[in-house]
Write an enzyme that holds these catalytic residues in place. Structure first.
Site, PDB file in Angstrom:
ATOM      1  CD  GLU A  30      32.630  43.488  35.845  1.00  0.00           C
ATOM      2  OE1 GLU A  30      32.671  44.651  36.287  1.00  0.00           O
ATOM      3  OE2 GLU A  30      31.596  42.964  35.415  1.00  0.00           O
ATOM      4  CB  CYS A  55      37.038  48.600  41.050  1.00  0.00           C
ATOM      5  SG  CYS A  55      35.992  47.268  41.638  1.00  0.00           S
TER       6      CYS A  55
HETATM    7  P1  NAP Z   1      46.173  44.667  36.384  1.00  0.00           P
HETATM    8  O1  NAP Z   1      47.557  45.172  36.490  1.00  0.00           O
HETATM    9  O2  NAP Z   1      45.411  44.979  35.172  1.00  0.00           O
HETATM   10  O3  NAP Z   1      46.293  43.073  36.594  1.00  0.00           O
HETATM   11  C1  NAP Z   1      45.159  42.256  36.568  1.00  0.00           C
HETATM   12  C2  NAP Z   1      45.534  40.918  35.984  1.00  0.00           C
HETATM   13  O4  NAP Z   1      46.036  41.111  34.680  1.00  0.00           O
HETATM   14  C3  NAP Z   1      46.601  40.184  36.763  1.00  0.00           C
HETATM   15  O5  NAP Z   1      46.309  38.802  36.741  1.00  0.00           O
HETATM   16  C4  NAP Z   1      47.854  40.482  35.967  1.00  0.00           C
HETATM   17  O6  NAP Z   1      48.822  39.464  36.062  1.00  0.00           O
HETATM   18  C5  NAP Z   1      47.307  40.510  34.564  1.00  0.00           C
HETATM   19  N1  NAP Z   1      48.158  41.283  33.648  1.00  0.00           N
HETATM   20  C6  NAP Z   1      48.984  42.318  33.935  1.00  0.00           C
HETATM   21  N2  NAP Z   1      49.608  42.750  32.816  1.00  0.00           N
HETATM   22  C7  NAP Z   1      49.169  41.970  31.811  1.00  0.00           C
HETATM   23  C8  NAP Z   1      49.440  41.914  30.413  1.00  0.00           C
HETATM   24  N3  NAP Z   1      50.310  42.747  29.843  1.00  0.00           N
HETATM   25  N4  NAP Z   1      48.806  40.997  29.682  1.00  0.00           N
HETATM   26  C9  NAP Z   1      47.932  40.153  30.258  1.00  0.00           C
HETATM   27  N5  NAP Z   1      47.640  40.137  31.571  1.00  0.00           N
HETATM   28  C10 NAP Z   1      48.243  41.041  32.333  1.00  0.00           C
HETATM   29  O7  NAP Z   1      45.262  45.143  37.584  1.00  0.00           O
HETATM   30  P2  NAP Z   1      45.550  45.043  39.128  1.00  0.00           P
HETATM   31  O8  NAP Z   1      46.543  46.087  39.472  1.00  0.00           O
HETATM   32  O9  NAP Z   1      45.839  43.637  39.521  1.00  0.00           O
HETATM   33  O10 NAP Z   1      44.119  45.374  39.732  1.00  0.00           O
HETATM   34  C11 NAP Z   1      43.685  46.644  39.923  1.00  0.00           C
HETATM   35  C12 NAP Z   1      42.702  47.067  38.848  1.00  0.00           C
HETATM   36  O11 NAP Z   1      41.604  46.162  38.815  1.00  0.00           O
HETATM   37  C13 NAP Z   1      42.099  48.422  39.130  1.00  0.00           C
HETATM   38  O12 NAP Z   1      42.036  49.165  37.948  1.00  0.00           O
HETATM   39  C14 NAP Z   1      40.698  48.078  39.627  1.00  0.00           C
HETATM   40  O13 NAP Z   1      39.758  49.113  39.477  1.00  0.00           O
HETATM   41  C15 NAP Z   1      40.387  46.893  38.805  1.00  0.00           C
HETATM   42  N6  NAP Z   1      39.305  46.096  39.423  1.00  0.00           N
HETATM   43  C16 NAP Z   1      38.089  46.130  38.836  1.00  0.00           C
HETATM   44  C17 NAP Z   1      37.040  45.422  39.401  1.00  0.00           C
HETATM   45  C18 NAP Z   1      35.699  45.408  38.755  1.00  0.00           C
HETATM   46  O14 NAP Z   1      34.893  44.545  39.090  1.00  0.00           O
HETATM   47  N7  NAP Z   1      35.408  46.306  37.833  1.00  0.00           N
HETATM   48  C19 NAP Z   1      37.252  44.671  40.561  1.00  0.00           C
HETATM   49  C20 NAP Z   1      38.512  44.670  41.138  1.00  0.00           C
HETATM   50  C21 NAP Z   1      39.547  45.385  40.541  1.00  0.00           C
HETATM   51  P3  NAP Z   1      50.164  39.614  36.943  1.00  0.00           P
HETATM   52  O15 NAP Z   1      49.721  39.924  38.311  1.00  0.00           O
HETATM   53  O16 NAP Z   1      50.808  38.288  36.832  1.00  0.00           O
HETATM   54  O17 NAP Z   1      50.955  40.743  36.356  1.00  0.00           O
END
Ligand code: NAP
Length: 489
Positions: A255, A289
């Site tokens: 997602e 999102c």
């Molecule tokens: P993110 O930076 O991708 O982080 C999400 C998760 O991934 C966190 O648990 C993060 O851990 C982990 N992560 C970060 N870097 C990583 C890596 N190199 N390898 C493995 N895991 C890693 O996203 P976010 O900033 O938290 O969330 C915002 C994004 O989520 C937006 O793009 C939004 O659109 C999307 N979103 C989508 C939905 C949907 O249902 N489609 C719903 C909500 C949000 P750490 O925090 O420990 O770094």
């Protein structure tokens, strides 16, 4: 922190039914984004500890999958009841770590809990099928079996619901889960673990691991015992995880990001449409999102729409989510504020008009006042990137074909909104939009019964609905041969 039940606030990981600290002594602080204060600390687990979570899940799988579906349902419903009973404390923890206003946090607890109830029941309906046999004297059919251990990696913007929407589906299917929450919002996940334990979910079925994201995710993705990965977060990290899961050929559900168009037809009342657009843009301070990132308004009502939008936006209150009457809390951290400012500067430098948004009014360093830009065009960052901030961009369009082209001009394909009462226009645009979800004349579109998910670079698979549980089920086909004469064969 004032909680009726202080035991809901845990500063440990949760593995195999035990509260665990980091054996290497590594830990990191978690901040309240509204005040910058340290809320608490979490351990960063070592490799052996993450592996121990997989060992625990593996051991628990045998027992958990062997329960009858109605027995798993009862445990999940007990978890649901506890989420509801502790709603106020869970909302307080969420507001403190994420920043969203308390009414929104209470809403998220309800929303998150609703998936637990939905999937508790859906677990009882994972029917197989009988297949009319083409093989003489044989009976053919399918049964559904749990896929195995599921790793769940979740973001900070919905710290509770993004976990339950995955975990409840997996657990109802018979799969143990290992949750890796975002480092900004671990305490909601840990409160879920405390309540899962009280609900009688056996040790090893619901685990929460904490640690350096890249390290932990590699361990989970490369481990062949983990059979499914479900991730919610950015498209950048989603792509990385998809690659990491290739070697072990895992089931992957993603997602990812959205960049929702909000299309307003010429027949609309500009005030009604503008108020709806404000609601669709500013929830969770734009860190959503589903946020209406590109507002596309027919040129005949553009001017009136902008006036009503600006008037409605001016009424939004910004402040600490624990205070009453707050519409927008802080952004998650300082980098998010800097990114929002850069997106606005980029748009203005390329010709957009700043209609409203005065950052000198921001009540703290992590706050960003709502911004309204008009004249937004394809070459601006705000058009292509999720701003993930309270920055609204409006663009005028001339006809339906043009607005369809504009709306689809993005790598994302999560959600889109259409506001018009013309049924032919609704049908034409709805069918032409390359998005997984389309809301027509409604801002609210999510909930347990619907398939949530995107196309293009917004993801793979669907969460919720009658198909959400399929992400955690394998279909086993059987052919029972040599049965003698079988009627109908
Ligand atoms: P993110 O930076 O991708 O982080 C999400 C998760 O991934 C966190 O648990 C993060 O851990 C982990 N992560 C970060 N870097 C990583 C890596 N190199 N390898 C493995 N895991 C890693 O996203 P976010 O900033 O938290 O969330 C915002 C994004 O989520 C937006 O793009 C939004 O659109 C999307 N979103 C989508 C939905 C949907 O249902 N489609 C719903 C909500 C949000 P750490 O925090 O420990 O770094």
């Amino acid at each position: 922190m004032k909680l009726s039940d202080p035991r809901l606030f845990r500063q440990y990981a949760y593995v195999d039914g035990k509260w665990t600290h980091g054996e290497g002594g590594r830990e990191e602080p978690v901040f309240n984004p509204a005040t910058g204060e340290v809320l608490g600390h979490i351990p960063l687990l070592e490799t052996e500890q993450v592996n121990a979570a997989v060992d625990a899940a593996e051991a628990a799988f045998t027992q958990w999958r062997a329960l009858r579906a109605d027995e798993r349902c009862e445990r999940l419903l007990a978890w649901y009841d506890l989420l509801q009973a502790n709603r106020e404390d869970l909302a307080t923890i969420m507001t403190l770590e994420q920043g969203k206003p308390m009414p929104d946090a209470r809403g998220e607890v309800e929303y998150g809990a609703s998936f637990v109830r939905w999937f508790a029941e859906e677990g009882k309906r994972t029917f197989g099928e009988t297949i009319p046999s083409h093989i003489p004297n044989a009976a053919l059919g399918t049964i559904k079996e749990p896929v195995g251990i599921a790793a769940l990696i979740t973001p900070w913007n919905f710290p509770l619901a993004m976990i339950t929407r995955k975990a409840a589906a997996a657990m109802a299917a018979g799969c143990p889960v290992i949750v890796k929450p975002a480092h900004e919002t671990p305490f909601s996940a840990l409160a879920l673990a405390e309540l899962a334990e009280r609900a009688g979910i056996p040790a090893g079925v619901f685990n929460v691991v904490l640690g350096e994201a890249a390290e932990v995710s590699k361990l989970l993705c490369y481990d062949d015992r983990v059979k499914a990965l479900s991730f919610t977060g950015s498209t950048r990290v989603g792509r990385l995880l998809l690659e990491q899961c290739a070697n072990t050929v895992k089931r992957v559900s993603l997602e990812l990001g959205g960049n929702a168009p909000f299309i307003v037809g010429p027949d609309m009342d500009p005030k009604e449409a503008a108020y709806a657009a404000v609601a669709a843009k500013f929830q969770t301070a734009g860190q959503d999102c589903l946020a209406a990132d590109r507002i596309l308004v027919h040129e005949s009502i553009h001017e009136a729409f902008v006036e009503h939008f600006a008037e409605r936006m001016a009424a939004l209150t910004v402040g600490n989510g624990l205070e009453s009457e707050i519409d927008l809390g802080p952004l998650i951290h300082r980098q998010a504020v800097e990114k929002a400012a850069a997106v606005v500067d980029d748009a203005i430098s390329k010709g957009a008009t700043l209609v409203a948004g005065d950052q000198s009014q921001a009540p703290g360093e992590n706050f960003f006042m709502p911004v309204l830009l008009t004249g937004v065009t394809h070459d601006m960052k705000i058009w292509h990137e999720e701003s993930f901030a309270p920055v609204a961009g409006i663009t005028a369009y001339a006809d339906d074909d043009q607005v369809i082209e504009m709306a689809n001009d993005t790598e994302y394909g999560l959600a889109a909104y259409i506001y018009t009462h013309d049924i032919r226009r609704i049908w034409k645009i709805m069918r032409a939009l390359e998005f997984g979800m389309v809301a027509v004349n409604s801002v609210k579109m999510t909930g347990p019964p619907v398939p949530f998910g995107g196309v293009k670079h917004s993801g793979l698979g669907r969460e919720g609905g009658v198909t959400g549980i399929d992400e955690y089920l394998e279909t086993k086909y059987y052919c029972l041969g040599a049965l003698g004469s079988v009627s109908g064969s």
